[in-house]
Write a protein that holds these residues in place. Structure first.
Motif, PDB file in Angstrom:
ATOM      1  N   VAL A 222       0.780  -1.036   0.094  1.00  0.00           N
ATOM      2  CA  VAL A 222       0.068  -0.115  -0.039  1.00  0.00           C
ATOM      3  C   VAL A 222       0.820   1.115  -0.007  1.00  0.00           C
ATOM      4  N   VAL A 223       0.870   2.050  -0.908  1.00  0.00           N
ATOM      5  CA  VAL A 223       1.567   3.201  -1.066  1.00  0.00           C
ATOM      6  C   VAL A 223       0.849   4.492  -1.767  1.00  0.00           C
ATOM      7  N   VAL A 224       1.442   5.623  -1.318  1.00  0.00           N
ATOM      8  CA  VAL A 224       0.775   6.717  -1.928  1.00  0.00           C
ATOM      9  C   VAL A 224       1.488   6.908  -3.482  1.00  0.00           C
ATOM     10  N   ASP A 225       0.490   6.968  -4.215  1.00  0.00           N
ATOM     11  CA  ASP A 225       0.793   7.101  -5.658  1.00  0.00           C
ATOM     12  C   ASP A 225      -0.086   8.382  -6.385  1.00  0.00           C
ATOM     13  N   GLY A 226       0.933   9.412  -6.540  1.00  0.00           N
ATOM     14  CA  GLY A 226       0.354  10.689  -6.928  1.00  0.00           C
ATOM     15  C   GLY A 226      -0.690  11.137  -5.792  1.00  0.00           C
ATOM     16  N   LEU A 227      -1.981  11.245  -6.179  1.00  0.00           N
ATOM     17  CA  LEU A 227      -2.798  11.849  -5.083  1.00  0.00           C
ATOM     18  C   LEU A 227      -3.868  10.776  -4.778  1.00  0.00           C
ATOM     19  N   PHE A 228      -3.368   9.446  -4.922  1.00  0.00           N
ATOM     20  CA  PHE A 228      -4.084   8.166  -4.734  1.00  0.00           C
ATOM     21  C   PHE A 228      -3.266   7.387  -3.601  1.00  0.00           C
ATOM     22  N   ILE A 229      -3.967   6.710  -2.543  1.00  0.00           N
ATOM     23  CA  ILE A 229      -3.491   5.486  -1.781  1.00  0.00           C
ATOM     24  C   ILE A 229      -3.966   4.429  -2.550  1.00  0.00           C
ATOM     25  N   ILE A 230      -2.997   3.483  -2.908  1.00  0.00           N
ATOM     26  CA  ILE A 230      -3.126   2.442  -3.904  1.00  0.00           C
ATOM     27  C   ILE A 230      -2.712   1.041  -3.401  1.00  0.00           C
ATOM     28  N   GLY A 231      -3.497   0.193  -3.348  1.00  0.00           N
ATOM     29  CA  GLY A 231      -3.203  -1.309  -2.829  1.00  0.00           C
ATOM     30  C   GLY A 231      -2.637  -2.013  -4.047  1.00  0.00           C
ATOM     31  N   TRP A 232      -1.574  -2.423  -4.125  1.00  0.00           N
ATOM     32  CA  TRP A 232      -1.018  -2.897  -5.282  1.00  0.00           C
ATOM     33  C   TRP A 232      -0.671  -4.445  -4.733  1.00  0.00           C
ATOM     34  N   MET A 233      -1.228  -5.415  -5.497  1.00  0.00           N
ATOM     35  CA  MET A 233      -0.988  -6.872  -5.172  1.00  0.00           C
ATOM     36  C   MET A 233       0.177  -7.255  -6.200  1.00  0.00           C
ATOM     37  N   TYR A 234       1.086  -7.821  -5.468  1.00  0.00           N
ATOM     38  CA  TYR A 234       2.330  -8.320  -6.070  1.00  0.00           C
ATOM     39  C   TYR A 234       2.187  -9.646  -6.668  1.00  0.00           C
ATOM     40  N   LEU A 235       2.360 -10.036  -8.166  1.00  0.00           N
ATOM     41  CA  LEU A 235       2.222 -11.256  -8.708  1.00  0.00           C
ATOM     42  C   LEU A 235       3.751 -12.081  -9.364  1.00  0.00           C
ATOM     43  N   PRO A 236       3.984 -13.082  -9.051  1.00  0.00           N
ATOM     44  CA  PRO A 236       5.113 -13.396  -9.498  1.00  0.00           C
ATOM     45  C   PRO A 236       5.159 -13.357 -11.048  1.00  0.00           C
ATOM     46  N   PRO A 237       6.214 -13.590 -11.833  1.00  0.00           N
ATOM     47  CA  PRO A 237       6.252 -13.565 -13.304  1.00  0.00           C
ATOM     48  C   PRO A 237       5.827 -14.849 -13.639  1.00  0.00           C
ATOM     49  N   HIS A 238       5.512 -14.911 -15.001  1.00  0.00           N
ATOM     50  CA  HIS A 238       4.643 -16.433 -15.324  1.00  0.00           C
ATOM     51  C   HIS A 238       5.948 -17.517 -15.344  1.00  0.00           C
TER      52      HIS A 238
END
Length: 576
Positions: A222-238
């Motif tokens: 969960v990060v501050v991205d611009g004027l948003f707080i976004i929850g990014w789910m990290y997925l492994p590469p294929h």
């Protein structure tokens, strides 16, 4: 003219201000225009005396004669070219309180204070309250405390608006004008509202989190991205491209819908953002809820949803997967994870602290796990051992469990390339260490209080058994060893390094479906470089390759080693 030179400081020239006075003042006798030396000394002495008197009064004390003369000279230097004294004295009176400071200096001071202290500061007086309305103060607090970089006043000055840039970054397929209207209007906001109503209320959800998705786990940032707080789910590469960069998928976002409140939106599904909710359950734990789960459904039903999920998760279709057991595992994961509909509980996790004595920099790695695909693990160091904890798991060994334990006090010297190709020779090297570790553990358990003596005996015997391994490991610090996988060992990624720097005895955790009959089996830990290592599972005759996760992860470092150890224990209890 000499007096003119003393007053102007430029001497006789055409730009002399004394010579530029009106003509009626310049018409006079030669005796008035060309004063003698005695008159010159009288005028200059009078100016010095007046300037010295003013400085003496401002200082408020009687100084010695020499110091007064120096002050008089310094003050007389402030006489401008028109022949009158400047109002500022060389020595100014010191301010008695913050109220005496100029506003621009108060802005600099208030900008360095935590944002939580500024509301109380505004209660001091009217002047402080007016200064705290300055945008510069709140902009700096947003930048320093939360890393927000965008300028609210320059959002629309670039060629493409930041709103369009954000939409393309989150979902390239969404380009409708209706979606654009859902984005907030930044022109009527200020940094104080952004800080007070968005960043500060949700500050406790920033950082790394592990979702509670049964054995599968996950990694949320969960990060501050611009004027948003976004929850990014990290997925492994294929699978099996372990060295490819991580993939990201937004699960939720929080932004200023209006100037007086923040809005939470669910980003799950393929119909754009929709209403959601974030609830902080307790310290280091929060939950998300989607209020419009119909946005997650697709027109083609579950079959279309499964095909879309399979393409995103594995980068292939079900027809491309020929292994029947692997098909069952993939279908099982889809059924299990899709039932949550982004209504999840998250628990905080930390990155391990780094010590100079560590074998390599600890952190997050992605590795191959056979039919289960790629999984994310956390490597940390604990004295004479290294531990790899699963952040994402599978039905056999769930997330939160210790997948690897490496004994750093038991290095292994690899034989030549011909003998490395024999899995029997490698097994004898590793099993020799495994039997010694088991004997030591049994001795400590049997003797109880006499364990200290047995440890001393075991420590004295270990160098004799592994003297060549210790010296070989020391040489490996400066030069690499050739490495090749033994014949019969299966590797999903054939492009592994052909040289390594160190090898150690270790154990890996294996279990049946549902984490039944867990067992630690011997294996070999191979360090290739700072960003890659491998592990040979002797019993499974399988090789796992791990590559470092290089994405920047802010606000994730553990505050202390004690808190990190407590987090690891909690992670194991979540899934066990």
């Amino acid at each position: 003219m000499a007096v003119c030179a003393r007053l102007c400081g430029v001497g006789q020239s055409r730009r002399c201000r004394r010579r530029q006075r009106p003509n009626h003042q310049d018409q006079g006798s030669d005796s008035d225009s060309d004063m003698d030396e005695e008159e010159e000394e009288r005028i200059v002495g009078k100016l010095k005396a007046e300037a010295g008197k003013d400085c003496k009064e401002s200082l408020g004390a009687v100084r010695p004669r020499l110091e007064l003369d120096a002050s008089a000279k310094l003050c007389s230097a402030n006489v401008n070219r028109l022949g009158y004294e400047e109002t500022n004295c060389a020595v100014r009176q010191k301010p008695q309180s913050l109220l005496d400071l100029p506003p621009e200096l108060l802005v600099e001071i208030f900008s360095s204070l935590p944002g939580t202290s500024l509301p109380n500061l505004a209660l001091v007086c009217k002047k402080f309250r007016q200064i705290l309305n300055t945008e510069t103060i709140w902009r700096r607090r947003c930048t320093k405390e939360f890393g927000m970089k965008e300028d609210l006043r320059k959002m629309e000055l670039v060629g493409v608006s930041s709103r369009e840039l954000y939409v393309k970054r989150v979902s390239p397929r969404v380009k409708s004008g209706r979606f654009m209207k859902l984005l907030p209007d930044y022109e009527h906001m200020d940094y104080r509202d952004v800080y007070a109503r968005l960043l500060h209320p949700f500050r406790n959800i920033l950082g790394l989190w592990q979702p509670d998705i049964g054995p599968y786990g996950g990694l949320l940032n969960v990060v501050v991205d611009g004027l948003f707080i976004i929850g990014w789910m990290y997925l492994p590469p294929h699978d099996p491209r372990v060295e490819d960069p991580m993939r990201r998928r937004p699960l939720f976002r929080i932004h200023m819908w209006e100037s007086n409140r923040a809005s939470v939106e669910c980003m799950y599904g393929h119909k754009g953002p929709h209403k959601g909710d974030v609830q902080i359950v307790k310290k280091d734990e929060f939950s998300t809820k989607c209020n419009q789960t119909d946005h997650h459904r697709m027109p083609g039903g579950r079959q279309e949803e499964f095909r879309t999920w399979l393409e995103e998760e594995w980068g292939r279709t079900l027809e491309d997967i020929f292994h029947e057991h692997m098909q069952e595992l993939i279908l099982m994961k889809f059924i299990y994870t899709s039932q949550y509909d982004n209504c999840l509980t998250y628990r905080r996790i930390y990155l391990p602290p780094h010590l100079p004595s560590d074998l390599l920099r600890p952190g997050l790695f992605k590795g191959t796990y056979g039919s289960h695909g790629l999984e994310i693990i956390m490597l940390s160091f604990h004295g004479s051992s290294a531990k790899a904890t699963k952040l994402t798991g599978d039905p056999n060994v769930p997330a939160g469990q210790l997948t690897l334990v490496v004994h750093l006090n038991r290095p292994v010297r690899l034989p030549d390339l011909e003998r490395q190709c024999s899995v029997e020779d490698l097994s004898r090297l590793v099993l020799g260490h495994h039997e010694e570790v088991q004997r030591e553990a049994q001795g400590e358990e049997a003797q109880g209080q006499g364990a200290e003596g047995n440890e001393g005996t075991a420590a004295a015997e270990a160098p004799a058994v592994d003297a060549s391994s210790t010296s070989g490991a020391a040489r490996a610090t400066s030069e690499a060893q050739p490495f090749v996988l033994p014949s019969g060992v299966i590797a999903r990624n054939k492009e592994y390094p052909r040289s390594c720097t160190k090898c150690f005895y270790g154990t890996g955790l294996i279990a049946g479906h549902g984490f039944t009959s867990p067992e630690r089996t011997p294996g070999l830990f191979i360090l290739f470089d700072e960003n890659r290592f491998g592990f040979i599972w002797l019993e499974l005759k399988s090789f796992s390759l791990y590559s470092r996760l290089t994405d920047p992860l802010a606000q994730a470092l553990a505050p202390s080693m004690e808190s990190f150890e407590a987090m690891l224990q909690n992670m194991q209890s979540w899934t066990s």
